[in-house]
Design a protein around this motif. Structure first.
Motif: not given
Length: 197
Positions: A1-28
């Motif tokens: 599983m660690k290898e899976f995430w290292n490969e995914r996060f090893g991509m050049d782009e931010y795979v889930y974006g750089t903006a915060p999660n909408a719910f977090l942005k609403e409540v924090l």
């Protein structure tokens, strides 16, 4: 599983974006500034957002690629986060108490959900707030993200049971359209929880 995430996060782009999660942005922004923990934080978008708001931010994940991108994002925004390479198995909830803990799409391995959630409660200060967003079991088969194992997806009853010790708890399911990078995109079934210890 660690290898899976290292490969995914090893991509050049931010795979889930750089903006915060909408719910977090609403409540924090409405919470008093203090210490906050982001388990399974990935590429750091939510941790960096919390730091921009003035929180003292700790985060962890087992992906070195995720940490590298999170620290790069923090540097680009001019903020600091403390990001450790650990997982929930090795996380010591007695090491520090937090004002806020945010579990954003932190889906534990099969059989570990309740134990991981109890650890999060243990690490929360009395009066502290926990924030959760994740996928429900109805998400199974959708192409908009999440584990393709029903046991790793959440239900209202499961989260109510895991967090029954909390007070002033709100928990609800909803359908939404995600637009969080290339891997959280499209119609989705999610669950949100916010509660106090």
């Amino acid at each position: 599983m660690k290898e899976f995430w290292n490969e995914r996060f090893g991509m050049d782009e931010y795979v889930y974006g750089t903006a915060p999660n909408a719910f977090l942005k609403e409540v924090l922004p409405d919470l008093e500034r203090g210490s906050i923990l982001f388990p399974a934080e990935g590429e750091g978008r939510n941790a960096v957002y919390a730091a921009e708001l003035g929180f003292d931010v700790d985060a962890f994940d087992f992906s070195e690629s995720g940490k590298k991108k999170a620290e790069h994002l923090a540097d680009s925004k001019g903020v600091k986060i403390n990001y450790q390479i650990i997982d929930f198995e090795t996380f010591d909830p007695s090491s520090k108490q937090y004002d806020v803990i945010a579990l954003i799409y932190a889906h534990p391995p099969v059989g570990k959900r309740t134990a991981y959630h109890r650890k999060a409660i243990e690490a929360l200060k009395q009066g502290g707030t926990i924030i959760i967003e994740g996928f429900t079991k109805a998400q199974l088969g959708n192409k908009s993200g999440g584990p393709q194992n029903e046991e790793m997806l959440f239900s209202l009853d499961e989260l109510r049971s895991d967090f029954e010790s909390l007070s002033d708890i709100e928990i609800f399911e909803m359908e939404t359209t995600l637009d969080e990078g290339n891997f959280h995109k499209g119609d989705a079934h999610i669950i949100r929880l916010i509660g106090k210890k």
